[in-house]
Design an enzyme around this catalytic site. Structure first.
Site, PDB file in Angstrom:
ATOM      1  N   GLU A 191     -22.657 -35.124  55.188  1.00 41.23           N
ATOM      2  CA  GLU A 191     -22.927 -34.003  56.093  1.00 41.23           C
ATOM      3  C   GLU A 191     -24.332 -33.484  55.806  1.00 41.23           C
ATOM      4  O   GLU A 191     -24.686 -33.185  54.661  1.00 41.23           O
ATOM      5  CB  GLU A 191     -21.879 -32.899  55.869  1.00 41.23           C
ATOM      6  CG  GLU A 191     -22.112 -31.705  56.767  1.00 41.23           C
ATOM      7  CD  GLU A 191     -20.823 -30.994  57.170  1.00 41.23           C
ATOM      8  OE1 GLU A 191     -19.721 -31.548  56.975  1.00 41.23           O
ATOM      9  OE2 GLU A 191     -20.934 -29.867  57.692  1.00 41.23           O
ATOM     10  N   LYS A 212     -15.042 -23.753  49.642  1.00 37.90           N
ATOM     11  CA  LYS A 212     -15.458 -23.119  50.895  1.00 37.90           C
ATOM     12  C   LYS A 212     -14.159 -22.733  51.588  1.00 37.90           C
ATOM     13  O   LYS A 212     -13.406 -23.600  52.031  1.00 37.90           O
ATOM     14  CB  LYS A 212     -16.255 -24.114  51.740  1.00 37.90           C
ATOM     15  CG  LYS A 212     -16.561 -23.640  53.162  1.00 37.90           C
ATOM     16  CD  LYS A 212     -17.480 -24.632  53.875  1.00 37.90           C
ATOM     17  CE  LYS A 212     -17.762 -24.221  55.310  1.00 37.90           C
ATOM     18  NZ  LYS A 212     -18.679 -25.126  56.007  1.00 37.90           N
ATOM     19  N   GLU A 270     -16.148 -21.214  58.710  1.00 34.92           N
ATOM     20  CA  GLU A 270     -16.348 -22.288  59.691  1.00 34.92           C
ATOM     21  C   GLU A 270     -15.094 -23.158  59.839  1.00 34.92           C
ATOM     22  O   GLU A 270     -15.150 -24.386  59.844  1.00 34.92           O
ATOM     23  CB  GLU A 270     -17.559 -23.151  59.291  1.00 34.92           C
ATOM     24  CG  GLU A 270     -18.850 -22.344  59.235  1.00 34.92           C
ATOM     25  CD  GLU A 270     -20.107 -23.165  58.994  1.00 34.92           C
ATOM     26  OE1 GLU A 270     -19.998 -24.221  58.354  1.00 34.92           O
ATOM     27  OE2 GLU A 270     -21.180 -22.735  59.432  1.00 34.92           O
ATOM     28  N   ARG A 275     -17.510 -19.834  47.367  1.00 33.28           N
ATOM     29  CA  ARG A 275     -18.677 -19.592  48.228  1.00 33.28           C
ATOM     30  C   ARG A 275     -18.542 -18.311  49.045  1.00 33.28           C
ATOM     31  O   ARG A 275     -17.465 -18.000  49.556  1.00 33.28           O
ATOM     32  CB  ARG A 275     -18.899 -20.774  49.168  1.00 33.28           C
ATOM     33  CG  ARG A 275     -19.295 -22.021  48.436  1.00 33.28           C
ATOM     34  CD  ARG A 275     -19.451 -23.166  49.389  1.00 33.28           C
ATOM     35  NE  ARG A 275     -20.800 -23.361  49.870  1.00 33.28           N
ATOM     36  CZ  ARG A 275     -21.115 -23.650  51.118  1.00 33.28           C
ATOM     37  NH1 ARG A 275     -20.175 -23.719  52.045  1.00 33.28           N
ATOM     38  NH2 ARG A 275     -22.354 -23.858  51.472  1.00 33.28           N
ATOM     39  N   ASP A 324     -28.437 -18.904  56.948  1.00 34.93           N
ATOM     40  CA  ASP A 324     -28.079 -20.290  56.663  1.00 34.93           C
ATOM     41  C   ASP A 324     -29.279 -21.187  56.395  1.00 34.93           C
ATOM     42  O   ASP A 324     -29.643 -21.980  57.259  1.00 34.93           O
ATOM     43  CB  ASP A 324     -27.289 -20.839  57.866  1.00 34.93           C
ATOM     44  CG  ASP A 324     -26.511 -22.084  57.511  1.00 34.93           C
ATOM     45  OD1 ASP A 324     -26.604 -22.513  56.363  1.00 34.93           O
ATOM     46  OD2 ASP A 324     -25.808 -22.606  58.397  1.00 34.93           O
ATOM     47  N   GLU A 376     -27.316 -20.623  45.829  1.00 36.26           N
ATOM     48  CA  GLU A 376     -27.216 -21.961  46.419  1.00 36.26           C
ATOM     49  C   GLU A 376     -28.447 -22.198  47.288  1.00 36.26           C
ATOM     50  O   GLU A 376     -28.729 -21.421  48.197  1.00 36.26           O
ATOM     51  CB  GLU A 376     -25.930 -22.052  47.266  1.00 36.26           C
ATOM     52  CG  GLU A 376     -25.773 -23.360  48.014  1.00 36.26           C
ATOM     53  CD  GLU A 376     -24.459 -23.442  48.822  1.00 36.26           C
ATOM     54  OE1 GLU A 376     -23.523 -22.656  48.550  1.00 36.26           O
ATOM     55  OE2 GLU A 376     -24.380 -24.281  49.722  1.00 36.26           O
ATOM     56  N   GLU A 414     -31.972 -29.664  56.280  1.00 32.29           N
ATOM     57  CA  GLU A 414     -31.252 -29.531  57.551  1.00 32.29           C
ATOM     58  C   GLU A 414     -32.056 -28.742  58.589  1.00 32.29           C
ATOM     59  O   GLU A 414     -32.059 -29.089  59.769  1.00 32.29           O
ATOM     60  CB  GLU A 414     -29.905 -28.842  57.286  1.00 32.29           C
ATOM     61  CG  GLU A 414     -29.099 -28.578  58.537  1.00 32.29           C
ATOM     62  CD  GLU A 414     -27.777 -27.871  58.244  1.00 32.29           C
ATOM     63  OE1 GLU A 414     -27.454 -27.615  57.064  1.00 32.29           O
ATOM     64  OE2 GLU A 414     -27.064 -27.574  59.224  1.00 32.29           O
ATOM     65  N   HIS A 462     -32.799 -19.587  63.284  1.00 35.44           N
ATOM     66  CA  HIS A 462     -31.648 -20.195  63.933  1.00 35.44           C
ATOM     67  C   HIS A 462     -31.896 -20.490  65.410  1.00 35.44           C
ATOM     68  O   HIS A 462     -31.098 -20.129  66.279  1.00 35.44           O
ATOM     69  CB  HIS A 462     -30.421 -19.277  63.782  1.00 35.44           C
ATOM     70  CG  HIS A 462     -29.112 -20.014  63.805  1.00 35.44           C
ATOM     71  ND1 HIS A 462     -28.646 -20.655  64.931  1.00 35.44           N
ATOM     72  CD2 HIS A 462     -28.166 -20.221  62.861  1.00 35.44           C
ATOM     73  CE1 HIS A 462     -27.477 -21.209  64.664  1.00 35.44           C
ATOM     74  NE2 HIS A 462     -27.172 -20.972  63.409  1.00 35.44           N
ATOM     75  N   TRP A 476     -23.203 -19.270  66.835  1.00 35.45           N
ATOM     76  CA  TRP A 476     -23.796 -20.599  66.688  1.00 35.45           C
ATOM     77  C   TRP A 476     -24.839 -20.843  67.781  1.00 35.45           C
ATOM     78  O   TRP A 476     -25.314 -21.951  67.932  1.00 35.45           O
ATOM     79  CB  TRP A 476     -22.709 -21.697  66.738  1.00 35.45           C
ATOM     80  CG  TRP A 476     -21.918 -21.791  65.458  1.00 35.45           C
ATOM     81  CD1 TRP A 476     -22.178 -21.105  64.298  1.00 35.45           C
ATOM     82  CD2 TRP A 476     -20.776 -22.616  65.188  1.00 35.45           C
ATOM     83  NE1 TRP A 476     -21.255 -21.448  63.334  1.00 35.45           N
ATOM     84  CE2 TRP A 476     -20.374 -22.382  63.851  1.00 35.45           C
ATOM     85  CE3 TRP A 476     -20.040 -23.529  65.948  1.00 35.45           C
ATOM     86  CZ2 TRP A 476     -19.281 -23.012  63.245  1.00 35.45           C
ATOM     87  CZ3 TRP A 476     -18.943 -24.166  65.348  1.00 35.45           C
ATOM     88  CH2 TRP A 476     -18.576 -23.908  64.010  1.00 35.45           C
TER      89      TRP A 476
HETATM   90  C1  BDP Z   1     -24.415 -25.217  57.501  1.00 38.35           C
HETATM   91  C2  BDP Z   1     -24.267 -26.659  57.878  1.00 38.35           C
HETATM   92  C3  BDP Z   1     -22.821 -27.099  57.787  1.00 38.35           C
HETATM   93  C4  BDP Z   1     -22.261 -26.749  56.425  1.00 38.35           C
HETATM   94  C5  BDP Z   1     -22.420 -25.270  56.191  1.00 38.35           C
HETATM   95  C6  BDP Z   1     -21.957 -24.818  54.818  1.00 38.35           C
HETATM   96  O1  BDP Z   1     -24.725 -26.838  59.191  1.00 38.35           O
HETATM   97  O2  BDP Z   1     -22.783 -28.482  58.036  1.00 38.35           O
HETATM   98  O3  BDP Z   1     -20.929 -27.102  56.335  1.00 38.35           O
HETATM   99  O4  BDP Z   1     -23.784 -24.933  56.284  1.00 38.35           O
HETATM  100  O5  BDP Z   1     -22.830 -24.506  54.005  1.00 38.35           O
HETATM  101  O6  BDP Z   1     -25.780 -24.977  57.308  1.00 38.35           O
HETATM  102  O7  BDP Z   1     -20.782 -24.753  54.561  1.00 38.35           O
END
Ligand code: BDP
Length: 712
Positions: A178, A298, A302, A335, A376, A398, A404, A533, A555
């Site tokens: 990922e 986590k 999400e 987290r 993020d 973190e 990304e 973003h 999002w």
């Molecule tokens: C976001 C990413 C996603 C991750 C998420 C995370 O797009 O793929 O799962 O962070 O940190 O930035 O859990």
């Protein structure tokens, strides 16, 4: 004769492949060209003396011997007696037995490297409480040679500031990664546990060389299967490889595992059967991996399952796992990356709102893992308000090494300045001088558990990270995890001169300056002045400031930039979402007040009219546009810099970076033109005079579609 030449060709081609394909990272031990220096090294290092034997010490001494041979051409070996000019590897407890009295670091992983005279002989002493510390010492001394530094009159005292220095692999069990842009996962699960890939050893060695001592093997979006017997055997095989390098293995734990693989009807953390299941699971894991590090979780984020599915809190969930790991000294990294589309609240505030009230209710082996910023991993974010806010709970940072949001593995962005910006930020949690670094190294609140995580940018690409310069982010992360006081510049120097071994001073300076500017350049052409973003939908590739009307507002891009005909920016001040008030005073006021808010965070905290006057005297509109153009121009400068150092770089790497910079330059223009045109549709203002017009119209950029983008 023919045979002779064939052999020479094979040797040369082998040398050039291993030297140029990037596989050897910063551990290239190529001959030092300065003959005088080589002679001095050869003369003053005779042999190694190792007091006790261990697997780790074998690794340390072999590494030193290999490095010394490569760098100076001289073969040395271990000897059973102490020879003149020997390097001694001795644990602190054994020093006395040899009548050597030198204080050594108290910290288990710390080490001393000291030039001493012992029974009339000049020696170099490496001492530490542990074998692991001696291994770190060996790598330090090797680096000293690689960087052509003195090995005389040494008095190096090193201790890591943070205890758990961890990489987080977002690697799935099918080997996809990922947000991974450097190929597939390096964990070849199918062939494990019987087959040990050389990569695992080289991975461990690279990490040990920069002090990384933990690795979370699997994705935070976890699969419960990793906790089944078959998979744990594979995990054990990796743990066995990593152990002598001082690296512990951790796993992400899927909260619903008791249901999915345990056949229980619930994963409620207050259910006794669920608790027992996790306790049993911990027992099983530790039976085969006695030094297992613990779980990263986590939860309720999400779409991931978590304690809130059962009306419980994050503390209930974390504590249940913590109690299961406690008998074995394992930790839970829970987290704080939580936000809920259903909650009518600024996403930037949600983690703080959820975790602050829980402060004090976490079990003692729980540490809260907080991303550097509240949204993020954006190219630039102000530090997360949770740093310093939890006074009774340890907090770890973190960072994301995989780029990304900073151009994947195609853009050159040296991230040490980003990491430092966060680490050095003053939270004012206990008055002035309460930096984020002091929160996470435990010195501010005297925490026993301290940790830091970096989301790995490693894959099975031959050069590990995709972009040759992305290796610098792995390196910089490790170095800062060990010592957050190092400067971005010093780290760049180290990395450049161990990686590109033929660099002349002028080239090294040029490249260092380019690296140090590179992250700001990305900010300029992607998200200047606090924008954030606004990337492509889902795959996050390229610009997408127009993204709207998706199942989740948080999002979309329009949620974050809030552009309309009057202005742009997210009002997070006391007249808006009040996110500024989550910070301590005077940071809160600084961000809240337009006059004192740093311009790099302007649109993060403020919604402003297009004609708002910036410090430069430009209107906000002109200022934004100029930043976008500046960013794209800066990439062109990077291309020129790279061309200027060609003679000092091997052909393969030179070509690779050159091509990647071409892509970066094109994509910087794409970002610039797409964003400027899109925002212009609101501002209605012209592009400042003198700046070239975008090549295409807005619709062209909006219609671009991409399939099979890496990382998803
Ligand atoms: C976001 C990413 C996603 C991750 C998420 C995370 O797009 O793929 O799962 O962070 O940190 O930035 O859990």
């Amino acid at each position: 004769m023919k045979k002779f030449w064939a052999l020479i060709i094979i040797v040369i081609s082998h040398l050039s492949v291993s030297a140029e394909n990037g596989y050897n990272l910063w551990l290239k031990y190529e001959p030092i060209k300065d003959a005088k220096l080589v002679a001095a090294y050869q003369e003053n290092i005779s042999s190694l003396y190792v007091y006790q034997k261990s697997e780790t010490l074998d690794i340390a001494t072999k590494e030193f011997i290999t490095a010394f041979k490569g760098l100076t051409g001289k073969s040395i070996s271990t000897s059973v007696s102490i020879q003149k000019n020997a390097i001694l590897f001795i644990k602190t407890d054994d020093l006395q037995k040899l009548n050597i009295t030198h204080p050594s670091p108290e910290n288990d992983e710390g080490y001393l490297i000291k030039s001493i005279q012992h029974q009339g002989k000049p020696l170099t002493l490496i001492s530490s409480k542990t074998d692991k510390g001696l291994l770190y010492g060996a790598f330090h001394l090797i680096k000293q040679l690689q960087l052509k530094q003195s090995i005389f009159n040494l008095n190096i005292w090193e201790e890591p500031k943070i205890k758990h220095r961890i990489l987080n692999h977002w690697d799935n069990l099918d080997r996809s990664v990922e947000r991974g842009y450097a190929g597939f996962s390096i964990w070849d699960w199918h062939k494990l546990p019987q087959y040990t890939d050389q990569r695992y050893i080289d991975y461990a060695r690279a990490n040990a060389s920069i002090g990384i001592n933990g690795t979370v093997l699997n994705n935070v979006n976890a699969n419960s299967l990793i906790l089944t017997d078959d998979w744990l055997k594979k995990v054990k095989a990796l743990a066995d490889v990593f152990r002598p390098y001082g690296i512990k293995v951790y796993l992400t734990a899927r909260f619903s595992a008791p249901i999915e693989i345990g056949k229980l009807p619930t994963a409620d953390p207050l259910d006794e059967k669920v608790q027992l299941w996790w306790q049993q699971k911990a027992k099983e894991i530790y039976a085969s991996i006695p030094d297992f590090g613990g779980f990263l979780v986590k939860a309720n984020s999400e779409g991931q399952p978590g304690p809130q599915n059962y009306g419980r809190t994050h503390a209930d969930g974390a504590n249940m796992l913590a109690k299961a790991l406690e008998p074995y000294d394992g930790i839970v990294m829970w987290r704080a990356f939580v936000y809920d589309n259903e909650v009518p609240e600024d996403r930037a505030k949600q983690a703080f709102n959820e975790f602050k009230p829980l402060d004090g209710s976490f079990h003692k082996n729980v540490i809260i893992q907080v991303k550097n910023g509240a949204i993020d991993f954006q190219p630039r974010e102000p530090f997360h308000p949770l740093f310093g806010a939890l006074t009774k709970t340890p907090v770890m940072a973190e960072f994301q090494l995989t780029q990304e949001y900073l151009g994947f593995a195609t853009h050159l962005a040296y991230l040490a300045p980003l990491f430092k910006e966060c680490l050095d930020a003053d939270t004012y949690a206990k008055g002035e001088n309460s930096s984020v670094a002091k929160v996470i190294d435990g010195s501010l609140y005297k925490n026993q558990i301290t940790a830091i995580a970096g989301v790995a940018n490693i894959g099975n690409d031959v050069n590990w990270c995709g972009h040759p310069f992305a290796q610098a982010n792995w390196y910089a992360y490790g170095r800062l995890a060990w010592n957050h006081q190092l400067s971005s510049s010093a780290i760049a120097d180290e990395w450049l001169n161990t990686t590109f071994t033929g660099l002349q001073k002028t080239s090294s300076t040029l490249l260092k300056d380019m690296m140090l500017e590179s992250r700001e350049t990305v900010v300029n052409y992607m998200t200047p002045l606090g924008l954030h973003h606004i990337m492509g939908w889902d795959h996050h590739y390229g610009p997408g400031p127009w993204i709207k009307d998706k199942p989740r507002a948080d999002w979309t891009s329009v949620y974050y930039h809030q552009a309309d005909n009057n202005g742009i920016g997210f009002n997070r001040t006391s007249s808006g979402s009040k996110a500024t008030l989550q910070y301590f005073s005077p940071v809160a006021q600084k961000f809240d007040d337009l006059k004192s808010c740093p311009e790099e965070y302007l649109l993060w905290f403020h919604h402003l009219p297009w004609d708002y006057k910036l410090k430069s005297g430009d209107s906000l509109w002109d200022g934004i546009v100029k930043k976008y153009y500046k960013g794209a121009d800066e990439v062109k400068e990077m291309q020129k810099t790279w061309a200027a150092v060609e003679h000092d770089i091997d052909k393969q790497t030179y070509q690779q970076v050159k091509q990647l910079l071409t892509i970066q330059s094109e994509e910087a223009l794409w970002w610039r033109d797409a964003c400027v045109l899109y925002f212009q549709s609101f501002s209605g203002k012209p592009i400042p005079i003198g700046l070239p017009k975008p090549k295409h119209n807005l619709k062209y950029y909006q219609d671009l579609e991409f399939k099979f983008v890496p990382g998803i």
